[in-house]
Design an enzyme around this catalytic site. Structure first.
Site, PDB file in Angstrom:
ATOM      1  N   LYS A  10       0.836  -1.202   0.000  1.00  0.00           N
ATOM      2  CA  LYS A  10       0.000   0.000   0.000  1.00  0.00           C
ATOM      3  C   LYS A  10       0.881   1.266   0.000  1.00  0.00           C
ATOM      4  O   LYS A  10       2.092   1.181   0.214  1.00  0.00           O
ATOM      5  CB  LYS A  10      -0.923  -0.050   1.228  1.00  0.00           C
ATOM      6  CG  LYS A  10      -1.827  -1.291   1.232  1.00  0.00           C
ATOM      7  CD  LYS A  10      -2.831  -1.247   2.365  1.00  0.00           C
ATOM      8  CE  LYS A  10      -3.687  -2.502   2.389  1.00  0.00           C
ATOM      9  NZ  LYS A  10      -4.758  -2.426   3.395  1.00  0.00           N
ATOM     10  N   TYR A  50     -12.153  -2.600  -3.450  1.00  0.00           N
ATOM     11  CA  TYR A  50     -12.663  -2.764  -2.087  1.00  0.00           C
ATOM     12  C   TYR A  50     -14.195  -2.727  -2.033  1.00  0.00           C
ATOM     13  O   TYR A  50     -14.762  -2.347  -1.012  1.00  0.00           O
ATOM     14  CB  TYR A  50     -12.067  -1.681  -1.179  1.00  0.00           C
ATOM     15  CG  TYR A  50     -10.637  -2.002  -0.743  1.00  0.00           C
ATOM     16  CD1 TYR A  50     -10.355  -3.135   0.010  1.00  0.00           C
ATOM     17  CD2 TYR A  50      -9.572  -1.162  -1.066  1.00  0.00           C
ATOM     18  CE1 TYR A  50      -9.060  -3.431   0.430  1.00  0.00           C
ATOM     19  CE2 TYR A  50      -8.270  -1.455  -0.660  1.00  0.00           C
ATOM     20  CZ  TYR A  50      -8.030  -2.597   0.089  1.00  0.00           C
ATOM     21  OH  TYR A  50      -6.751  -2.898   0.506  1.00  0.00           O
ATOM     22  N   PHE A  58     -15.261   2.671   7.536  1.00  0.00           N
ATOM     23  CA  PHE A  58     -13.873   2.933   7.132  1.00  0.00           C
ATOM     24  C   PHE A  58     -13.678   3.008   5.624  1.00  0.00           C
ATOM     25  O   PHE A  58     -12.566   3.215   5.147  1.00  0.00           O
ATOM     26  CB  PHE A  58     -12.927   1.874   7.733  1.00  0.00           C
ATOM     27  CG  PHE A  58     -13.210   0.456   7.305  1.00  0.00           C
ATOM     28  CD1 PHE A  58     -12.718  -0.034   6.102  1.00  0.00           C
ATOM     29  CD2 PHE A  58     -13.969  -0.395   8.113  1.00  0.00           C
ATOM     30  CE1 PHE A  58     -12.970  -1.342   5.701  1.00  0.00           C
ATOM     31  CE2 PHE A  58     -14.224  -1.702   7.725  1.00  0.00           C
ATOM     32  CZ  PHE A  58     -13.728  -2.176   6.508  1.00  0.00           C
ATOM     33  N   ARG A  86      -1.601 -14.832   4.082  1.00  0.00           N
ATOM     34  CA  ARG A  86      -2.265 -14.115   5.185  1.00  0.00           C
ATOM     35  C   ARG A  86      -1.553 -14.352   6.516  1.00  0.00           C
ATOM     36  O   ARG A  86      -1.520 -13.467   7.369  1.00  0.00           O
ATOM     37  CB  ARG A  86      -3.752 -14.462   5.236  1.00  0.00           C
ATOM     38  CG  ARG A  86      -4.475 -13.754   4.069  1.00  0.00           C
ATOM     39  CD  ARG A  86      -5.933 -14.017   4.019  1.00  0.00           C
ATOM     40  NE  ARG A  86      -6.692 -13.455   5.108  1.00  0.00           N
ATOM     41  CZ  ARG A  86      -7.190 -12.218   5.130  1.00  0.00           C
ATOM     42  NH1 ARG A  86      -6.948 -11.384   4.136  1.00  0.00           N
ATOM     43  NH2 ARG A  86      -7.916 -11.813   6.148  1.00  0.00           N
ATOM     44  N   ARG A 103       2.811  -7.107   9.162  1.00  0.00           N
ATOM     45  CA  ARG A 103       2.121  -6.057   9.933  1.00  0.00           C
ATOM     46  C   ARG A 103       2.637  -6.018  11.366  1.00  0.00           C
ATOM     47  O   ARG A 103       2.768  -4.949  11.964  1.00  0.00           O
ATOM     48  CB  ARG A 103       0.606  -6.284   9.910  1.00  0.00           C
ATOM     49  CG  ARG A 103      -0.011  -5.962   8.551  1.00  0.00           C
ATOM     50  CD  ARG A 103      -1.500  -6.256   8.557  1.00  0.00           C
ATOM     51  NE  ARG A 103      -2.129  -5.960   7.270  1.00  0.00           N
ATOM     52  CZ  ARG A 103      -3.308  -6.403   6.910  1.00  0.00           C
ATOM     53  NH1 ARG A 103      -4.013  -7.172   7.724  1.00  0.00           N
ATOM     54  NH2 ARG A 103      -3.819  -6.095   5.736  1.00  0.00           N
ATOM     55  N   ASN A 113      -1.771  -0.138   6.863  1.00  0.00           N
ATOM     56  CA  ASN A 113      -1.233  -1.395   7.378  1.00  0.00           C
ATOM     57  C   ASN A 113      -0.343  -2.114   6.363  1.00  0.00           C
ATOM     58  O   ASN A 113      -0.256  -3.328   6.348  1.00  0.00           O
ATOM     59  CB  ASN A 113      -2.377  -2.296   7.867  1.00  0.00           C
ATOM     60  CG  ASN A 113      -3.405  -2.566   6.780  1.00  0.00           C
ATOM     61  OD1 ASN A 113      -3.225  -2.154   5.644  1.00  0.00           O
ATOM     62  ND2 ASN A 113      -4.465  -3.271   7.119  1.00  0.00           N
ATOM     63  N   HIS A 116      -1.792  -5.939   1.747  1.00  0.00           N
ATOM     64  CA  HIS A 116      -3.086  -6.602   1.625  1.00  0.00           C
ATOM     65  C   HIS A 116      -2.847  -7.978   1.010  1.00  0.00           C
ATOM     66  O   HIS A 116      -1.979  -8.126   0.144  1.00  0.00           O
ATOM     67  CB  HIS A 116      -4.011  -5.798   0.692  1.00  0.00           C
ATOM     68  CG  HIS A 116      -5.193  -6.581   0.195  1.00  0.00           C
ATOM     69  ND1 HIS A 116      -6.390  -6.632   0.881  1.00  0.00           N
ATOM     70  CD2 HIS A 116      -5.345  -7.374  -0.909  1.00  0.00           C
ATOM     71  CE1 HIS A 116      -7.233  -7.424   0.218  1.00  0.00           C
ATOM     72  NE2 HIS A 116      -6.621  -7.881  -0.868  1.00  0.00           N
ATOM     73  N   GLU A 127     -10.198  -9.888  -7.390  1.00  0.00           N
ATOM     74  CA  GLU A 127      -9.187  -8.834  -7.277  1.00  0.00           C
ATOM     75  C   GLU A 127      -8.209  -8.865  -8.461  1.00  0.00           C
ATOM     76  O   GLU A 127      -7.811  -7.824  -8.969  1.00  0.00           O
ATOM     77  CB  GLU A 127      -8.419  -8.991  -5.955  1.00  0.00           C
ATOM     78  CG  GLU A 127      -9.291  -8.724  -4.740  1.00  0.00           C
ATOM     79  CD  GLU A 127      -8.630  -9.104  -3.418  1.00  0.00           C
ATOM     80  OE1 GLU A 127      -9.279  -8.953  -2.373  1.00  0.00           O
ATOM     81  OE2 GLU A 127      -7.461  -9.555  -3.422  1.00  0.00           O
TER      82      GLU A 127
END
Ligand code: CMP
Length: 141
Positions: A10, A50, A58, A86, A103, A113, A116, A127
């Protein structure tokens, strides 16, 4: 089962010069990089990517954050890639962050964060279609 998953670095990860560090964690783990690019997201791309979070409190700040600077997008491939990515990324809640995860090592904020990773095969598929043309996924041994 061999899976493909979408990983993003990000805008905060890029601003903090963590691109090489993050890619190398996935490379050293053994993932095959099937696609990789630096992008500048439009509001439309961010909202599409998203879309499952539309309407949540958010959502708007997330879209503003994801369009605030460049994003690195990649498709990684391995057996059980989705779960493994993940685990390497770690928890969303910074208070639960385990050292050694991306993270856990680098993020203190629930929104900014760093990374993703897709949360299911269906999300990964969706995605990938938002971010990549089929010919941008490179097959090799
Ligand atoms: P990501 O794994 O990319 O999935 C959705 C993103 O929305 C998440 O990482 C965070 O960047 C953001 N997000 C999720 N929950 C919250 C929250 N409660 N507050 C702020 N941002 C959030």
């Amino acid at each position: 089962m061999v899976e493909q998953t979408v990983v993003l670095i990000k805008p905060d990860g890029i601003q903090r010069n963590l691109v090489g560090e993050i890619i190398s964690r996935f490379e050293r783990k053994g993932f095959k990089i099937r696609a990789l690019k630096l992008m500048r997201w439009s509001k439309k791309t961010a909202e599409q990517f998203y879309s499952v979070h539309k309407g949540k409190p958010f959502f708007k700040p997330l879209i503003a954050f994801m369009t605030s600077g460049p994003v690195v997008a990649m498709v990684l491939e391995a057996e059980n890639a989705i779960d493994i990515v993940r685990k390497l990324i770690g928890e969303l809640d910074p208070k639960k962050g385990i050292p050694g995860t991306i993270r856990g090592d680098y993020a203190l904020d629930i929104r900014c964060n760093i990374v993703h990773g897709s949360d299911s095969p269906a999300s990964a598929n969706r995605e990938m279609k938002v971010l990549f043309k089929p010919q941008e996924l490179i097959k090799y041994d």
